[in-house]
Write a protein that holds these residues in place. Structure first.
Motif, PDB file in Angstrom:
ATOM      1  N   ALA A  84       0.717  -1.171   0.085  1.00  0.00           N
ATOM      2  CA  ALA A  84      -0.138  -0.099   0.013  1.00  0.00           C
ATOM      3  C   ALA A  84       0.889   1.345   0.025  1.00  0.00           C
ATOM      4  CB  ALA A  84      -0.932  -0.059   1.513  1.00  0.00           C
ATOM      5  N   THR A  90      -0.533   1.186  -6.839  1.00  0.00           N
ATOM      6  CA  THR A  90      -1.803   1.627  -6.802  1.00  0.00           C
ATOM      7  C   THR A  90      -3.004   0.989  -7.506  1.00  0.00           C
ATOM      8  OG1 THR A  90      -1.024   3.800  -5.804  1.00  0.00           O
ATOM      9  CG2 THR A  90      -3.260   3.574  -6.342  1.00  0.00           C
ATOM     10  N   GLY A  91      -3.840   0.335  -6.799  1.00  0.00           N
ATOM     11  CA  GLY A  91      -4.744  -0.237  -7.882  1.00  0.00           C
ATOM     12  C   GLY A  91      -4.678  -1.706  -8.204  1.00  0.00           C
ATOM     13  N   GLY A 118     -13.049  -7.456  -8.876  1.00  0.00           N
ATOM     14  CA  GLY A 118     -13.348  -6.607  -7.634  1.00  0.00           C
ATOM     15  C   GLY A 118     -13.795  -7.270  -6.237  1.00  0.00           C
ATOM     16  N   PRO A 166      -8.866  -7.614  -3.418  1.00  0.00           N
ATOM     17  CA  PRO A 166      -9.021  -6.432  -4.449  1.00  0.00           C
ATOM     18  C   PRO A 166      -8.151  -5.135  -3.689  1.00  0.00           C
ATOM     19  CG  PRO A 166     -11.132  -6.656  -3.560  1.00  0.00           C
ATOM     20  CD  PRO A 166     -10.309  -7.992  -3.144  1.00  0.00           C
ATOM     21  N   TRP A 167      -7.777  -4.250  -4.318  1.00  0.00           N
ATOM     22  CA  TRP A 167      -6.900  -3.243  -3.851  1.00  0.00           C
ATOM     23  C   TRP A 167      -7.715  -2.469  -2.768  1.00  0.00           C
ATOM     24  CZ3 TRP A 167      -2.208  -1.055  -3.777  1.00  0.00           C
ATOM     25  CH2 TRP A 167      -1.839   0.079  -3.172  1.00  0.00           C
ATOM     26  N   GLY A 168      -8.922  -2.111  -3.020  1.00  0.00           N
ATOM     27  CA  GLY A 168      -9.853  -1.474  -1.986  1.00  0.00           C
ATOM     28  C   GLY A 168     -10.062  -2.056  -0.827  1.00  0.00           C
ATOM     29  N   MET A 169      -9.660  -3.517  -0.625  1.00  0.00           N
ATOM     30  CA  MET A 169      -9.960  -4.175   0.648  1.00  0.00           C
ATOM     31  C   MET A 169      -8.658  -4.528   1.405  1.00  0.00           C
ATOM     32  SD  MET A 169     -12.932  -6.919   0.011  1.00  0.00           S
ATOM     33  CE  MET A 169     -12.939  -7.245   1.713  1.00  0.00           C
ATOM     34  N   ASP A 171      -6.430  -2.209   3.008  1.00  0.00           N
ATOM     35  CA  ASP A 171      -6.248  -1.689   4.377  1.00  0.00           C
ATOM     36  C   ASP A 171      -7.349  -2.125   5.362  1.00  0.00           C
ATOM     37  OD1 ASP A 171      -5.442   0.712   6.053  1.00  0.00           O
ATOM     38  OD2 ASP A 171      -7.483   1.051   5.918  1.00  0.00           O
ATOM     39  N   TRP A 172      -8.351  -2.692   4.852  1.00  0.00           N
ATOM     40  CA  TRP A 172      -9.352  -3.543   5.473  1.00  0.00           C
ATOM     41  C   TRP A 172      -8.719  -4.597   6.258  1.00  0.00           C
ATOM     42  CZ3 TRP A 172     -11.820  -8.087   5.145  1.00  0.00           C
ATOM     43  CH2 TRP A 172     -13.100  -8.489   5.961  1.00  0.00           C
TER      44      TRP A 172
END
Length: 364
Positions: A84, A90-91, A118, A166-169, A171-172
């Protein structure tokens, strides 16, 4: 030239004392188009220095080092944080794979293709074959059954290490508790509680020498996973206990003071009704927020109170039955015994019916 099947995917490999086949495995993944290979040396011994040296010299491969063994969960979270922090990635999606050769390159590619859509992806092994070690087969069956019973989703393989994120998760995933093998179970529990859709991709189950290369400590780590699974009952138990205390205290106050002049049948009925009315609002709020999740909904509220009405009648009938079967016991104790039985049934009904609509709406 091989087809690029891992475009915009970074493969994370936690490694503890890996054998000499790991560099060849990493090279094969890079040939298939992996954006980067991030290997975490989780406190390996001197015998593995040459392996990590070969990996570090490889273009497209990064090795992170832990001076001492910190566990698979910590290794993955450190890798996620490193990825990250790199702006050029990124992505990108992330695929986690084990270092012991149990995840074929083809299966890593299959999970990588799925995760670019995704969704969080699980590589699910077929553990019914005769080549699967008995401890792996039994452990996974028990954990899958327990997960289904306690959390709802039906997963074919709760212990798979091949997963797509997926990239958006990213950090989660990095914020979920757990430092060792229990971390992967924590991820699944959080996904189930937060209604995050999981895609399952079939992969081949590969074992070498009865899985002797695995660093899973059969007793210690299985116990950790079991405790993590059972901890899911903690919030429900706390909600039930708080509601039960409210219910029993209110019942005692009503039956011993407020409705005491009435005949026994009416006294118990109005006492039960009043106690249930007070405790149900507390129980619904706690379960919705901390156990089954979801926002306030008229549909779930209606379903909850349909169940509440059924429990009210059942509690009353159980109380009468237990008073006949156990005449020497105080009615409040009989009521508590009956409510324990109803609470066990209520958990499953709330998970699979009361809050099911919210679950499917958010997953869609």
């Amino acid at each position: 030239m091989r087809e690029k099947l891992l475009s915009r995917c970074i493969v994370v490999i936690p490694a503890l004392d890996p054998d000499g086949a790991l560099p060849e495995y990493a090279e094969a993944l890079l040939e298939r188009g992996a954006e980067q290979i991030v290997v975490v040396d989780d406190g390996s011994g001197p015998a593995s220095r040459e392996v990590f040296g070969t990996l570090e010299a490889m273009e497209g491969c990064t090795v992170l080092h832990h001076e001492r063994n910190q566990g698979k969960g910590r290794a993955m979270k450190d890798a996620f944080a490193y990825i990250a922090s790199q702006e050029q990635w990124t992505g990108c999606a992330v695929v986690t794979a084990d270092a012991d050769g149990q995840h074929r390159v083809e299966d890593v590619c299959a999970v990588g293709r799925a995760v670019t859509e995704g969704q969080l992806v699980l590589g699910v092994r077929d553990l019914t074959g005769p080549h699967v070690p008995a401890r792996s087969k039994l452990g996974n069956r028990l954990s899958s059954w327990a997960f289904r019973t306690l959390y709802g989703p039906r997963l074919g393989d709760t212990q798979t290490g091949l997963r797509g994120i997926p990239w958006g998760m990213l950090d989660w995933c990095g914020k979920i508790k757990g430092e060792r093998y229990e971390y992967e179970m924590n991820v699944l529990i959080r996904m189930a509680r937060e209604r995050i859709e999981m895609r399952q991709v079939p992969i081949q189950a590969v074992y070498f020498d009865n899985n002797s290369g695995s660093h899973l400590h059969a007793l210690r780590d299985s116990w950790r996973v079991l405790l993590i699974l059972l901890s899911g009952l903690g919030w429900y138990a706390a909600s039930s206990v708080l509601s039960a205390v409210t219910d029993v205290v209110a019942f005692w106050l009503c039956s011993a003071v407020i409705f005491r002049p009435l005949p026994a049948l009416y006294c118990y009925w109005w006492s039960t009704l009043t106690a249930r009315a007070l405790s149900s609002s507390l129980n619904y709020t706690l379960n919705r927020r901390y156990v089954f999740g979801g926002s306030p909904s008229g549909r779930t509220l209606l379903r909850y109170y349909c169940l509440w009405g059924l429990q009210l009648l059942s509690s009353y009938l159980l109380l009468l039955a237990l008073n006949q079967l156990l005449p020497g016991i105080w009615p409040t104790v009989n009521k508590a015994l009956g409510d324990i039985i109803l609470a066990v049934c209520s958990y499953q009904i709330q998970m699979h019916w009361v809050f099911r609509e919210e679950k499917s709406n958010e997953a869609g």
